[in-house]
Design a protein around this motif. Structure first.
Motif, mmCIF file in Angstrom:
data_model
loop_
_atom_site.group_PDB
_atom_site.id
_atom_site.type_symbol
_atom_site.label_atom_id
_atom_site.label_comp_id
_atom_site.label_asym_id
_atom_site.label_seq_id
_atom_site.Cartn_x
_atom_site.Cartn_y
_atom_site.Cartn_z
ATOM 1 N N PHE A 111 8.572 -102.864 -18.592
ATOM 2 C CA PHE A 111 7.635 -102.086 -18.814
ATOM 3 C C PHE A 111 7.594 -101.718 -20.058
ATOM 4 C CE2 PHE A 111 7.163 -102.468 -14.260
ATOM 5 C CZ PHE A 111 4.996 -102.479 -14.510
ATOM 6 N N TRP A 112 6.954 -101.669 -20.957
ATOM 7 C CA TRP A 112 7.522 -100.822 -22.531
ATOM 8 C C TRP A 112 7.022 -99.646 -22.082
ATOM 9 C CZ3 TRP A 112 8.659 -102.827 -26.782
ATOM 10 C CH2 TRP A 112 8.743 -104.374 -26.771
ATOM 11 N N SER A 113 7.321 -97.902 -23.787
ATOM 12 C CA SER A 113 6.938 -97.016 -23.317
ATOM 13 C C SER A 113 5.736 -96.335 -22.505
ATOM 14 C CB SER A 113 7.680 -96.372 -24.245
ATOM 15 O OG SER A 113 7.344 -96.717 -25.548
ATOM 16 N N GLU A 116 3.276 -100.489 -20.561
ATOM 17 C CA GLU A 116 2.169 -102.280 -20.834
ATOM 18 C C GLU A 116 3.560 -102.847 -19.629
ATOM 19 O OE1 GLU A 116 -0.982 -103.341 -21.444
ATOM 20 O OE2 GLU A 116 -1.269 -101.969 -21.140
ATOM 21 N N PRO A 117 3.457 -104.027 -19.595
ATOM 22 C CA PRO A 117 4.466 -105.455 -18.544
ATOM 23 C C PRO A 117 4.868 -105.334 -20.403
ATOM 24 C CG PRO A 117 2.663 -105.668 -17.709
ATOM 25 C CD PRO A 117 2.036 -105.183 -18.858
ATOM 26 N N LEU A 118 6.225 -105.642 -19.965
ATOM 27 C CA LEU A 118 7.156 -106.736 -21.269
ATOM 28 C C LEU A 118 7.427 -107.857 -21.184
ATOM 29 C CD1 LEU A 118 10.274 -105.119 -23.302
ATOM 30 C CD2 LEU A 118 10.365 -107.395 -23.093
ATOM 31 N N THR A 119 7.183 -108.133 -20.907
ATOM 32 C CA THR A 119 7.541 -110.238 -20.797
ATOM 33 C C THR A 119 7.913 -110.945 -21.759
ATOM 34 O OG1 THR A 119 5.169 -110.646 -21.328
ATOM 35 C CG2 THR A 119 5.097 -109.371 -19.467
ATOM 36 N N ASN A 228 11.093 -95.790 -18.287
ATOM 37 C CA ASN A 228 10.462 -97.418 -18.240
ATOM 38 C C ASN A 228 11.629 -98.092 -18.417
ATOM 39 O OD1 ASN A 228 7.800 -96.844 -17.089
ATOM 40 N ND2 ASN A 228 7.233 -96.965 -19.051
ATOM 41 N N PHE A 229 12.991 -97.906 -19.397
ATOM 42 C CA PHE A 229 13.875 -98.206 -19.999
ATOM 43 C C PHE A 229 14.816 -99.313 -18.913
ATOM 44 C CE2 PHE A 229 18.674 -98.038 -20.746
ATOM 45 C CZ PHE A 229 18.867 -99.069 -21.715
ATOM 46 N N SER A 230 15.162 -100.509 -18.558
ATOM 47 C CA SER A 230 15.415 -101.703 -18.004
ATOM 48 C C SER A 230 17.037 -100.898 -17.328
ATOM 49 C CB SER A 230 15.384 -102.867 -18.599
ATOM 50 O OG SER A 230 16.165 -102.173 -19.846
#
Length: 548
Positions: A111-113, A116-119, A228-230
């Motif tokens: 996810f972005w901060s 929103e989904p990060l794809t 939301n950091f991976s």
């Protein structure tokens, strides 16, 4: 109960009371020792969440956007803290045997901060934007001719026109930007977007706020932990930059405990840091050299002249006198700490004063009335363009003095780095230029030495041209055969050495001071100075004890 205890004590003889007192003291001391042993050996210190790290910097942020590839260190620092590398976001990155195809599988649940989904669509969008000539991204050359196709929900196939050995570095350095933010902005307006100062991010920290004066100067730039950091969540709850107009003001702030980190200073300025701190002296793959422009000054076409310029200098004395020994001597286009360096080439890489003079005289030069070597219409007097940076201007003066001893006059011309980049390098208007080459942690020196890079925006500052070197540079980029790779790099180094194409000087040590209350900071070598923040999620200011 208490009265009976008192009665027992009063019934004891003086000797018995002394024995009892000593026994009680021994018991309580033993109890304390036991408690301390359990505390110190049964527990361990671990990082605790909390605290804000404050970095000091001279200058201002302008474009915190990975695709814009800012030349400003401050922008790169903030990008490092707020945008994750593709390698951190990926489940796997695989290449085909011939090196032309690369498959990237993104992790699920990113996810972005802003939530929103990060794809994989963000990755595809970012590459496409870099490839858009209207944006004029500095990263375009690394992605020109690269085809990108989505193969499944979260996987992409990247195909290169020709194999590129260093493409893994290109992929690793790619930092996706959010398509849901930038896809609706016209490409021509992206550089003007407010998201370049308040980005939606994917790294360990996210934008929180900034304090700005009425004249536009940003005093502070604050970030908070990005949940939301991976990777692992940072221990620090926040990261702040404080900006200064002058470096001495930043040093004063560090000494007064107002900032925790300060880097990028002249090696000689280390002694100005008096507050308790840990000093990290880090090798970075960059070096400075004097590049020679034979098109501007015909005397530089003479091999004897270039050889003296390349090999007469006492580099160790130069480093000691102008950088307080905070640098490593460099003898060729590939530093000794980069894979592919061939030390055999440089075993006899210096000239004595008598050897230098003899070499010039054998080439037909004679000392004139001003004790400068000359022949016919060639006089060994050269201008030397130098960036207005203290240790470089000091180096230029040292160099001028050294060469005056062998009948060569060097006239330093100190200019701002911006003027040198925008005017001098663009027009190639110099005899000699003292400038730095920054590598990407590998031996890809194509942009500095291939003949196609002789003119702007290429960085072949010696306007060097050699067919054998061109072929070796192309091979070193395309082959995945280690023996061919090593042979190509040896050819590059040997030819540039034999042709005395530049006077290679030194690779400065990057000095970074960190306050003594900050823990978890570790460095070895860095690809660039901003990489010092690559492990910032592991830094901490608070700690606690827990059972082992």
């Amino acid at each position: 109960m208490f009265s009976r205890f008192v009665a027992i004590l009063t019934s004891l003889s003086g000797k018995e009371r002394r024995v009892l007192s000593i026994s009680a003291s021994v018991f309580f001391v033993s109890l304390i020792v036991l408690f301390l042993n359990i505390y110190f050996f049964g527990t361990q210190v671990v990082p605790q969440s909390g605290g804000v790290f404050v970095e000091g910097a001279v200058g201002q942020p302008s474009a915190i956007n990975p695709v814009l590839g800012s030349s400003q260190e401050i922008d790169r620092d903030l990008v490092e803290l707020m945008f994750a590398r593709l390698s951190d976001l990926s489940e796997s990155i695989e290449r085909s045997e011939d090196g032309r195809e690369w498959r990237v599988l993104l992790k699920e649940g990113l996810f972005w901060s802003d939530g929103e989904p990060l794809t994989i669509d963000d990755v595809i969008f970012t590459i496409g934007l870099i490839q858009n000539r209207e944006l004029a991204s500095p990263l375009l050359s690394s992605w020109r001719g690269v085809d990108v196709v989505k193969t499944s929900g979260n996987e992409v196939l990247i195909t290169l026109e020709t194999p590129y050995r260093y493409f893994a570095t290109t992929l690793d350095n790619l930092r996706p930007i959010p398509a849901h933010i930038f896809s609706g902005i016209p490409v021509a307006n992206i550089r003007l977007s407010s998201y370049n100062l308040s980005p939606v991010s994917s790294g360990p920290f996210r934008f929180d706020s900034m304090e700005q004066k009425k004249d536009g100067f940003i005093n502070t730039y604050s970030m908070v932990r990005n949940e939301n950091f991976s990777l692992a969540s940072p221990y620090l709850k926040g990261f702040e930059f404080r900006f200064f107009n002058r470096f001495k003001d930043a040093v004063a702030a560090f000494n007064r405990g107002f900032i925790d980190g300060l880097g990028g200073f002249d090696p000689l300025a280390v002694e100005d840091i008096v507050a308790r701190h840990e000093l990290f002296e880090i090798s970075i793959p960059r070096y400075y050299a004097i590049f020679m422009n034979g098109s501007s000054q015909p005397a530089l076409k003479e091999l004897a002249v270039r050889t003296v310029l390349a090999r007469y200098l006492d580099k160790e004395k130069l480093i000691k006198d102008t950088l307080d020994s905070s640098a490593t001597a460099i003898d060729g286009p590939i530093p000794s700490y980069i894979e592919g360096f061939d030390e055999e080439i440089y075993k006899d890489s210096s000239l004595s004063r008598s050897q230098a003079k003899s070499l010039l005289e054998e080439a037909g030069f004679e000392l004139n009335d001003e004790d400068i070597y000359a022949k016919e219409d060639l006089t060994l007097t050269f201008n030397l363009i130098v960036p207005d940076i203290d240790f470089l201007s000091d180096s230029a003066r040292f160099i001028a003095q050294e060469f005056s001893e062998v009948g060569i006059r060097i006239e330093p011309i100190v200019l701002s780095s911006s003027v040198i980049s925008s005017e001098i390098i663009r027009s190639r208007d110099y005899d000699l230029i003292l400038f730095g080459n920054v590598l990407r942690g590998n031996a890809d020196v194509f942009s500095f030495w291939h003949s196609s890079q002789r003119f702007y925006p290429g960085l072949n500052l010696s306007l060097y041209e050699d067919n054998e070197v061109d072929s070796a540079l192309e091979l070193s980029r395309s082959t995945f055969d280690d023996e061919k790779f090593s042979a190509a790099l040896s050819t590059i180094q040997q030819k540039i050495y034999d042709d005395a194409a530049a006077s290679f000087l030194f690779s400065p040590i990057y000095s970074y001071a960190v306050g003594s209350d900050v823990k978890g900071v570790e460095f070895d070598t860095l690809t660039n100075s901003s990489d010092r923040f690559a492990g910032a999620e592991g830094w901490y200011k608070k700690q606690k004890r827990v059972l082992r």
